[in-house]
Scaffold this motif. Structure first.
Motif, short mmCIF file in Angstrom:
data_model
loop_
_atom_site.label_atom_id
_atom_site.label_comp_id
_atom_site.label_asym_id
_atom_site.label_seq_id
_atom_site.Cartn_x
_atom_site.Cartn_y
_atom_site.Cartn_z
N LYS A 140 78.18 -5.60 8.94
CA LYS A 140 79.25 -6.38 8.31
C LYS A 140 79.13 -6.34 6.79
CE LYS A 140 81.63 -10.84 8.52
NZ LYS A 140 81.62 -12.21 9.10
N MET B 39 73.82 -9.68 21.49
CA MET B 39 74.21 -8.97 20.27
C MET B 39 75.22 -7.89 20.63
SD MET B 39 70.57 -8.56 18.26
CE MET B 39 71.37 -7.79 16.85
N ASP B 40 76.10 -7.58 19.68
CA ASP B 40 77.13 -6.57 19.91
C ASP B 40 76.66 -5.21 19.45
OD1 ASP B 40 78.92 -8.48 20.88
OD2 ASP B 40 79.62 -8.97 18.87
N GLY B 41 77.31 -4.17 19.98
CA GLY B 41 77.15 -2.84 19.45
C GLY B 41 75.98 -2.06 20.03
N TYR B 42 75.59 -1.04 19.28
CA TYR B 42 74.57 -0.09 19.71
C TYR B 42 73.51 0.08 18.63
CZ TYR B 42 77.99 1.19 23.26
OH TYR B 42 78.89 1.15 24.30
N PRO C 262 72.59 0.41 23.95
CA PRO C 262 73.17 -0.93 23.78
C PRO C 262 72.09 -1.88 23.25
CG PRO C 262 73.64 -0.03 25.96
CD PRO C 262 72.61 0.86 25.34
N LYS D 246 70.72 -8.30 24.83
CA LYS D 246 71.69 -9.31 25.25
C LYS D 246 71.93 -10.33 24.14
CE LYS D 246 72.65 -12.46 29.11
NZ LYS D 246 72.13 -13.00 30.37
#
Length: 201
Positions: free
Chosen positions: A139, A97-100, A92, A95
Motif C-alpha cells: 500500500k 492476510m491478503d495476497g501472495y 498465498p 490466514k
C-alpha cells in the motif's frame, strides 16, 4: 529451457533478484502487523516500475495506471513463467492476510546466472531501490509509485506541476488515501528528488 537471445532473461532474473533481496528484510518502522514487508505481486509491480522510472534501469516493461497504481500484465506473465521453471514460489500468505508472497526457489541461482551482466551493470541502482523502497508495504508503494507516475505524465503533457497540484490530482485518483498522507509522501519524494515540482503560489 536453454539460454537464448530471444528470452528476456534480464526480466526473469530481475524478478528472482528482487525476491532474494526482499525476503527477510526488516521494516524500518514499528507498528506493523508483520515483522517483514510482504513481497507479493503488487509490490513487484511497483518496485519494477520505480526501478525504471526513478533509477533509469530499462527493464523493457510498459506500465499504465490501474487500480493499485502502475501496472503491466507482461510482468505478471513473466512471474508465472519464472515460477513454472522453479526459480520462485508464489505462495498465498498466512490466514488473516491478503495476497501472495514471492520467494526464491530451487532454480533461482540458475536464472540469475543467465542475466549476470545485466544484474551486475545495475547493481548500484538495485541497491538504492531496495534501500529506499524495500521496507515499504504494498500500500505504501502504491501511493509512492502512483505519485511518481502522475508527476511524469503531467510533465509529459506539458502541464506545470506544483506540490499542491500534484497532491490534488493524486487524491482525485486515490481518494481513500487521506490528503495529509498524500502531501507527506509528496514532500518525501520531493526531498529525494524523485518528483520535481514548482513552488506553490
Amino acid at each position: 529451457m536453454t539460454k537464448d537471445m530471444h528470452f528476456p532473461w534480464h526480466q526473469y532474473a530481475l524478478i528472482v533478484k528482487l525476491a532474494e533481496c526482499l525476503n527477510h528484510r526488516p521494516r524500518l518502522r514499528a507498528g506493523s502487523n508483520s515483522s517483514y514487508p510482504q513481497f507479493g505481486k503488487t509490490a513487484l509491480q511497483k518496485l519494477v516500475y520505480l526501478l525504471q522510472a526513478v533509477y533509469d534501469v530499462e527493464c523493457d516493461y510498459d506500465f499504465s495506471l490501474y487500480t493499485y497504481g502502475p501496472f503491466t500484465s507482461e510482468l505478471l506473465q513473466d512471474l508465472d513463467l519464472v515460477e513454472s521453471i522453479g526459480a520462485v514460489q508464489v505462495l498465498p500468505v498466512r490466514k488473516g492476510m491478503d495476497g501472495y508472497a514471492i520467494k526464491p526457489y530451487e532454480n533461482a541461482a540458475w536464472v540469475t546466472t543467465q542475466a549476470k551482466e545485466f544484474l551486475e551493470a545495475h547493481k548500484c541502482a538495485l541497491g538504492k531501490l531496495i534501500e529506499e523502497y524495500g521496507h515499504y508495504s504494498a500500500k505504501e508503494l502504491e501511493i509512492r509509485a502512483t505519485m511518481i507516475y502522475v508527476e511524469r505524465e503531467m510533465k509529459g503533457d506539458g502541464k506545470p506541476v506544483s506540490l499542491d497540484g500534484l497532491v490534488r490530482v493524486v487524491h482525485d485518483i486515490k481518494p481513500y488515501f487521506p490528503r495529509d498522507e498524500i502531501k507527506s509522501v509528496a514532500e518525501e519524494l520531493q526531498a529525494k528528488e524523485h518528483v520535481k515540482v514548482a513552488a506553490d503560489g
